[in-house]
Design an enzyme around this catalytic site. Sequence first.
Site, PDB file in Angstrom:
ATOM      1  N   LEU A  33       0.825  -1.211  -0.036  1.00 33.20           N
ATOM      2  CA  LEU A  33      -0.027   0.022  -0.145  1.00 33.20           C
ATOM      3  C   LEU A  33       0.702   1.292  -0.063  1.00 33.20           C
ATOM      4  CD1 LEU A  33      -2.834  -0.999   2.418  1.00 33.20           C
ATOM      5  CD2 LEU A  33      -2.913  -1.180   0.098  1.00 33.20           C
ATOM      6  N   PHE A  73       2.732  -5.926 -10.443  1.00 35.08           N
ATOM      7  CA  PHE A  73       2.856  -4.735 -10.938  1.00 35.08           C
ATOM      8  C   PHE A  73       3.415  -3.850 -10.003  1.00 35.08           C
ATOM      9  CE2 PHE A  73      -1.466  -6.436 -12.248  1.00 35.08           C
ATOM     10  CZ  PHE A  73      -1.423  -5.847 -13.595  1.00 35.08           C
ATOM     11  N   ALA A  75       5.835  -1.843  -8.174  1.00 36.57           N
ATOM     12  CA  ALA A  75       6.923  -0.937  -8.608  1.00 36.57           C
ATOM     13  C   ALA A  75       6.877   0.360  -8.268  1.00 36.57           C
ATOM     14  CB  ALA A  75       7.391  -1.593  -9.912  1.00 36.57           C
ATOM     15  N   TYR A 141      14.435   4.670 -14.263  1.00 31.42           N
ATOM     16  CA  TYR A 141      13.031   3.769 -14.373  1.00 31.42           C
ATOM     17  C   TYR A 141      13.086   2.549 -15.582  1.00 31.42           C
ATOM     18  CZ  TYR A 141       8.026   2.632 -15.279  1.00 31.42           C
ATOM     19  OH  TYR A 141       7.079   1.896 -15.632  1.00 31.42           O
ATOM     20  N   PHE A 169       2.621   1.375 -22.862  1.00 32.34           N
ATOM     21  CA  PHE A 169       2.774   2.771 -23.296  1.00 32.34           C
ATOM     22  C   PHE A 169       1.949   3.535 -22.130  1.00 32.34           C
ATOM     23  CE2 PHE A 169       5.573   2.586 -27.268  1.00 32.34           C
ATOM     24  CZ  PHE A 169       5.791   1.155 -27.078  1.00 32.34           C
ATOM     25  N   LEU A 190      -0.051  12.992 -16.884  1.00 29.24           N
ATOM     26  CA  LEU A 190      -0.761  14.042 -17.867  1.00 29.24           C
ATOM     27  C   LEU A 190      -1.926  14.049 -17.678  1.00 29.24           C
ATOM     28  CD1 LEU A 190       0.079  16.502 -19.655  1.00 29.24           C
ATOM     29  CD2 LEU A 190      -0.380  14.865 -21.679  1.00 29.24           C
ATOM     30  N   ILE A 207       3.204  22.619 -19.244  1.00 30.87           N
ATOM     31  CA  ILE A 207       3.683  21.655 -20.347  1.00 30.87           C
ATOM     32  C   ILE A 207       5.293  21.558 -20.207  1.00 30.87           C
ATOM     33  CG2 ILE A 207       3.747  21.365 -23.134  1.00 30.87           C
ATOM     34  CD1 ILE A 207       1.045  22.335 -23.322  1.00 30.87           C
TER      35      ILE A 207
END
Length: 328
Positions: A33, A73, A75, A141, A169, A190, A207
């Site tokens: 968690l 998953f 990570a 990463y 992606f 984003l 941006i």
Amino acid sequence: MNVLVCGGAGYIGSHTVYKLIEKGHNVIVADSLVTGHKTAVHNDALLFEGDLRDEDFMDRLFSENRIDAVIDFAAFSLVGESVQNPLKYYENNVYGTLKLLQAMVKAGVDKIVFSSTAAVYGEPENNIILESDKTFPTNPYGETKLAVEKILKWSDRAYGIKFAALRYFNAAGAHISGKIGEDHSPETHLIPIIIQTAAGKRDKLYIFGDDYPTKDGTCIRDYIHVTDLADAHIKALEKLVRTNESGIYNLGNGKGFSVKEVVDAVKKVTGKDFPVEIKERRPGDPSSLIASSKKAMEELGWTPKYNTLDKIIETAVKWHIDNPKGYR
Ligand code: NAD
Ligand code: UFG
């Protein structure tokens, strides 16, 4: 099947748990968690709270439960943070998965679906990226995920662990029910940031760079719906069982959108306008990442259903409207 989902309380993991349960699998979730949420875990899944790097926890998990396969998953996944603090990423992403694999070897579990990433490619050599293209990550990463892919390859040869490494992606969107969605803290992705700006929770959208060699100077990404990713995990697991063959697969929609195009799409879907400011580039960001997912479509029989940017944004907006404070 009895499936152990490591990181099943997180964003993509929780959606995959929903899908596994929908398909009739028994699901055990292991999650510390650290970035996940207890309430994101489906009621029919068994949650074990603990860290993959804790050997006692892992031994207990595998000895007390019958596990046929693992989906991993767990990570850390923030590109910018990984540049600032690479050791944190190697410690969790590489060492954590290593401990998981050791526990699997000990328990005789030999199938794993692993969350890899488009970040393994770095600055791509081709506009549309194939799995066979060169991997040269531009951030720690991506390096950690590539390191795990290599560990998996050698673990297949040495211990017969069969794996599917799924190179996603940009994951986006939320469950169609509105029950689960994306809630990272701090949020760096984003689409949720733009939605928060449209909702007035942020003054403006920044941006990061408009001097990239792209059509409008902003970075291009291939956005893929989280439910389509969840579906690919089930299909990858089914293929592992069917063929006992390892594989690496890109998962994307095959269409690239610039940051400015994503901003315009959120403005259109929400009907809200908001200020936008150009800032300097974010270190470690490749200019463009677009997938060829032909291999996943052909070999896994996977077809993304939320295949337009508007559809993806609509589900993300619904989640944010229904849950303005996320899981809190
Ligand atoms: P997330 O942070 O929402 O989920 C990760 C989950 O793993 C969390 O619930 C967290 O608590 C848990 N976790 C982390 N380290 C752990 C440990 N050592 N022991 C036990 N639990 C641990 O992230 P996400 O966006 O759902 O991403 C899931 C995976 O997909 C990650 O491996 C990420 O690198 C990869 N990925 C994500 C994207 C994306 O766009 N979100 C793209 C490509 C790849
Ligand atoms: N961006 C902005 N402003 C923001 C946030 C992001 O301009 O406030 C830009 C980024 O610079 C980047 C693009 O929007 O160009 C997408 O950024 P995200 O942070 O949403 O996603 P990333 O592409 O950096 O990374 C995500 C996942 C990784 C995965 C990668 C694969 O976090 O796990 O997609 O493409 F590896």
